[in-house]
Enzyme design. Structure first.
Site, PDB file in Angstrom:
ATOM      1  N   LYS A  86       0.756  -1.148   0.070  1.00  0.00           N
ATOM      2  CA  LYS A  86      -0.112  -0.059   0.137  1.00  0.00           C
ATOM      3  C   LYS A  86       1.030   1.196   0.093  1.00  0.00           C
ATOM      4  CE  LYS A  86      -3.735  -0.090   2.782  1.00  0.00           C
ATOM      5  NZ  LYS A  86      -4.361  -0.292   3.915  1.00  0.00           N
TER       6      LYS A  86
HETATM    7  C1  E4P Z   1      -7.792   1.296   3.904  1.00  0.00           C
HETATM    8  O1  E4P Z   1      -6.747   1.047   3.223  1.00  0.00           O
HETATM    9  C2  E4P Z   1      -7.495   1.556   5.611  1.00  0.00           C
HETATM   10  O2  E4P Z   1      -6.814   0.401   6.178  1.00  0.00           O
HETATM   11  C3  E4P Z   1      -8.817   1.735   6.246  1.00  0.00           C
HETATM   12  O3  E4P Z   1      -9.823   0.928   5.783  1.00  0.00           O
HETATM   13  C4  E4P Z   1      -9.137   3.050   6.846  1.00  0.00           C
HETATM   14  O4  E4P Z   1     -10.419   2.799   7.603  1.00  0.00           O
HETATM   15  P1  E4P Z   1     -10.659   3.691   8.936  1.00  0.00           P
HETATM   16  O5  E4P Z   1     -11.103   4.889   8.478  1.00  0.00           O
HETATM   17  O6  E4P Z   1     -11.638   2.904   9.702  1.00  0.00           O
HETATM   18  O7  E4P Z   1      -9.591   3.859   9.598  1.00  0.00           O
END
Ligand code: E4P
Length: 227
Positions: free
Chosen positions: A86
């Site tokens: 990522k």
């Molecule tokens: C996505 O890549 C993130 O890991 C995640 O979904 C963010 O989620 P949150 O807004 O609940 O922290």
């Protein structure tokens, strides 16, 4: 729509895997910080449990492109195939994506996406997935579902291979809305995963069927007791 688990707690991941179809696991630095310790100990255990065919998304945390690229090689080396690195969809991230795209086979997911144009640029840089943060966008006063749908349309209309992996959900209705549009993937907390099909009417209907059967066949009898 592929469904992934957005969590690093192995016991929670196992519970969801036992009952639901799961394409893999996504993590982020915040999720890993809740476990603590060596992140690769956590991630290797997840990889071992989900197997090499499932997707595992792991975020690079460096601020500079060259270091993000180094992290990507390191993550891919330690966690094997089907590991998606990522990378935040910011200028240094785009630079890293371009380098990786030109010099490696390592798949990457553009993350921290709040606007369609971030996703478009990431797609042009070779991202396999783009991850719009539905709920966080809502919290900024915009419409997260609309952003995710716009991104999907941008990819389709520009004949791009990048897929949407929608993230940051607060309820199952948001997931349903994206499912109806054919969004490629969504990553959900275990709580939202369970909420997808949690409904008292369903439980009650199933219980009624079982007790109707037991009423004529006897307590704990099933079809196995008859020829
Ligand atoms: C996505 O890549 C993130 O890991 C995640 O979904 C963010 O989620 P949150 O807004 O609940 O922290």
């Amino acid at each position: 729509m592929k469904l992934l688990i957005d969590d690093a707690r192995l016991d929670e991941i196992k519970k969801i895997y036992e009952f639901y179809p799961v394409a893999g696991v996504t993590t982020n630095p915040t999720i890993l910080s809740k476990i603590g310790g060596n992140p690769f100990e956590t991630l290797k255990k997840i990889r071992e449990f989900i197997g090499e065919d499932a997707q595992l998304h792991v975020q690079a945390v460096s601020r500079r492109a060259e270091k993000i690229v180094e992290e990507a090689w390191h993550i891919a080396k330690l966690l094997g195939t089907n590991t998606y690195v990522k990378i935040p969809a910011v200028p240094e991230g785009f630079k890293a994506m371009k380098i990786l795209n030109e010099t490696s086979e390592i798949p990457f997911t553009a993350t921290a996406i709040y606007t369609p144009m971030q996703a478009f640029i990431a797609g042009q840089c070779g991202a396999s997935y783009a991850a719009p943060y539905v709920n966080r966008i809502d919290n900024m006063g915009f419409n997260g579902l609309t952003v995710a749908k716009d991104i999907q349309q941008i990819f389709e209309r520009n004949f791009m291979e990048t897929e949407v992996i929608a993230a940051s959900f607060k309820n199952s209705q948001q997931v349903l809305e994206l499912c109806k549009c054919g969004i490629s993937a969504a990553t959900l907390s275990p709580e939202i995963f369970i909420a997808l099909v949690k409904n008292f009417a369903i439980d009650s209907a199933v219980e009624d069927f079982i007790s109707d059967f037991e009423n004529f066949a006897g307590k704990d009898k099933t079809m196995l007791d008859f020829q």
